[in-house]
Design an enzyme around this catalytic site. Structure first.
Site, PDB file in Angstrom:
ATOM      1  N   HIS A 268      26.377   9.644  46.056  1.00  0.00           N
ATOM      2  CA  HIS A 268      27.364  10.273  45.178  1.00  0.00           C
ATOM      3  C   HIS A 268      27.729  11.594  45.849  1.00  0.00           C
ATOM      4  O   HIS A 268      26.839  12.362  46.229  1.00  0.00           O
ATOM      5  CB  HIS A 268      26.780  10.489  43.784  1.00  0.00           C
ATOM      6  CG  HIS A 268      27.545  11.499  42.989  1.00  0.00           C
ATOM      7  ND1 HIS A 268      28.909  11.391  42.793  1.00  0.00           N
ATOM      8  CD2 HIS A 268      27.174  12.640  42.391  1.00  0.00           C
ATOM      9  CE1 HIS A 268      29.314  12.427  42.089  1.00  0.00           C
ATOM     10  NE2 HIS A 268      28.283  13.205  41.843  1.00  0.00           N
TER      11      HIS A 268
ATOM     12  N   HIS B 228      31.173  14.755  46.508  1.00  0.00           N
ATOM     13  CA  HIS B 228      32.400  15.352  45.988  1.00  0.00           C
ATOM     14  C   HIS B 228      33.396  15.545  47.144  1.00  0.00           C
ATOM     15  O   HIS B 228      33.777  16.669  47.451  1.00  0.00           O
ATOM     16  CB  HIS B 228      32.097  16.705  45.332  1.00  0.00           C
ATOM     17  CG  HIS B 228      31.097  16.640  44.211  1.00  0.00           C
ATOM     18  ND1 HIS B 228      30.492  17.751  43.677  1.00  0.00           N
ATOM     19  CD2 HIS B 228      30.587  15.592  43.508  1.00  0.00           C
ATOM     20  CE1 HIS B 228      29.657  17.392  42.698  1.00  0.00           C
ATOM     21  NE2 HIS B 228      29.688  16.089  42.588  1.00  0.00           N
TER      22      HIS B 228
ATOM     23  N   HIS C  66      35.459  14.780  38.967  1.00  0.00           N
ATOM     24  CA  HIS C  66      34.071  14.975  39.393  1.00  0.00           C
ATOM     25  C   HIS C  66      33.853  14.621  40.869  1.00  0.00           C
ATOM     26  O   HIS C  66      33.540  15.486  41.661  1.00  0.00           O
ATOM     27  CB  HIS C  66      33.181  14.129  38.460  1.00  0.00           C
ATOM     28  CG  HIS C  66      31.726  14.267  38.715  1.00  0.00           C
ATOM     29  ND1 HIS C  66      30.771  13.872  37.813  1.00  0.00           N
ATOM     30  CD2 HIS C  66      31.023  14.724  39.780  1.00  0.00           C
ATOM     31  CE1 HIS C  66      29.579  14.107  38.304  1.00  0.00           C
ATOM     32  NE2 HIS C  66      29.705  14.617  39.506  1.00  0.00           N
TER      33      HIS C  66
ATOM     34  N   GLY D 275      26.535  16.412  44.597  1.00  0.00           N
ATOM     35  CA  GLY D 275      26.171  15.066  45.031  1.00  0.00           C
ATOM     36  C   GLY D 275      24.683  14.772  45.053  1.00  0.00           C
ATOM     37  O   GLY D 275      23.846  15.644  44.784  1.00  0.00           O
ATOM     38  N   ASN D 276      24.375  13.533  45.356  1.00  0.00           N
ATOM     39  CA  ASN D 276      22.986  13.082  45.464  1.00  0.00           C
ATOM     40  C   ASN D 276      22.941  11.770  46.232  1.00  0.00           C
ATOM     41  O   ASN D 276      23.924  11.030  46.266  1.00  0.00           O
ATOM     42  CB  ASN D 276      22.313  12.945  44.083  1.00  0.00           C
ATOM     43  CG  ASN D 276      23.304  12.588  43.004  1.00  0.00           C
ATOM     44  OD1 ASN D 276      23.769  11.455  42.955  1.00  0.00           O
ATOM     45  ND2 ASN D 276      23.674  13.549  42.179  1.00  0.00           N
TER      46      ASN D 276
ATOM     47  N   GLY E   1      19.432  20.721  42.058  1.00  0.00           N
ATOM     48  CA  GLY E   1      19.558  22.178  42.187  1.00  0.00           C
ATOM     49  C   GLY E   1      19.253  22.772  43.552  1.00  0.00           C
ATOM     50  O   GLY E   1      19.018  23.972  43.660  1.00  0.00           O
TER      51      GLY E   1
ATOM     52  N   SER F 245      19.708  15.235  38.677  1.00  0.00           N
ATOM     53  CA  SER F 245      20.041  15.076  37.257  1.00  0.00           C
ATOM     54  C   SER F 245      20.886  13.812  37.045  1.00  0.00           C
ATOM     55  O   SER F 245      21.040  13.347  35.929  1.00  0.00           O
ATOM     56  CB  SER F 245      20.806  16.308  36.774  1.00  0.00           C
ATOM     57  OG  SER F 245      21.963  16.465  37.557  1.00  0.00           O
ATOM     58  N   GLU F 246      21.450  13.270  38.119  1.00  0.00           N
ATOM     59  CA  GLU F 246      22.261  12.056  37.985  1.00  0.00           C
ATOM     60  C   GLU F 246      21.461  10.802  38.344  1.00  0.00           C
ATOM     61  O   GLU F 246      22.021   9.740  38.602  1.00  0.00           O
ATOM     62  CB  GLU F 246      23.540  12.203  38.799  1.00  0.00           C
ATOM     63  CG  GLU F 246      24.497  13.119  38.046  1.00  0.00           C
ATOM     64  CD  GLU F 246      25.632  13.681  38.861  1.00  0.00           C
ATOM     65  OE1 GLU F 246      26.637  14.008  38.247  1.00  0.00           O
ATOM     66  OE2 GLU F 246      25.524  13.812  40.081  1.00  0.00           O
TER      67      GLU F 246
END
Ligand SMILES: [Zn+2]
Length: 211
Positions: free
Chosen positions: A92, A94, A155, A27-28, A43, A72-73
């Site tokens: 975002h 999971h 995802h 997530g982010n 990361g 990265s998203e």
């Protein structure tokens, strides 16, 4: 740059982890403020982040503050902010039950649960696209043009809000709703709110927002 926004992002990441809405690395989270984007780094476990880990960027993608690399998203965060000026925060994550729904490709229409209809609206399931790809960014931004929550196949989930609190509440509501549907399926079948009553509910919500 604003330390309070960075602290709010860190607190939200911990909250997502503690409420079983996200694992450590997944997530982010981002916030838009005065033309800048504050976003979690790539990361790093999200539950142990410190405010100084949060990256600040401009809309051209230039990094202005923070260590490491932005999520990265980040592409879909940028696209959503460009297309939805009313959105100031994006999560975002999971969450296990909602992600299970994404694997089963179960979209969640409005009208299954009263509170969820008010808080979430329709929740579409997006076609599978590889993480961090342009394709995923375009799919997500396209869906968020007309929804406040979506499932990313195989995802996870995304929610947006005028504030981080609203985006968090939507993620929590989405996971709760998926759990309710799972229980309904295990003891019987899912019955939607009858169409005419749903119209009544939607009108009530619209009037409340005006007032
Ligand atoms: Zn993800």
């Amino acid at each position: 740059m604003k330390r309070t926004i960075k602290e709010e992002i860190v607190a939200t990441c911990k909250r997502l982890y503690e409420h079983h809405l996200n694992g450590g690395y997944g997530g982010n989270v981002s916030v838009k403020d005065e033309g800048l984007i504050y976003i979690t780094p790539s990361g790093m476990p999200k539950d142990t982040l410190e405010y100084s880990d949060i990256i600040v960027m401009d809309f051209k993608g230039n990094m202005l503050e923070g260590k490491g690399k932005p999520s990265s998203e980040m592409r879909f965060h940028l696209l959503i902010y460009k297309e939805r000026p009313d959105v100031n925060a994006i999560i975002h994550a999971h969450p296990p039950i909602a992600t299970g729904f994404s694997i089963a490709r179960r979209e969640i229409p409005i009208g299954i649960h009263e509170e969820a209809t008010i808080v979430l609206g329709d929740v579409p399931v997006l076609p599978y696209a590889v993480t961090s790809s342009n394709e995923l960014a375009e799919e997500v931004a396209g869906a968020i043009r007309k929804a406040n929550a979506a499932l990313l196949s195989n995802h996870g989930a995304i929610t947006v809000g005028e504030s981080l609190e609203q985006a968090f509440r939507r993620m929590e509501e989405l996971e709760n709703l998926c759990e309710m549907i799972m229980v309904a399926n295990s003891v019987g079948e899912v019955h939607k709110i009858p169409e005419e009553k749903l119209n009544e509910l939607v009108t009530l919500i619209k009037n409340r927002r005006k007032g």
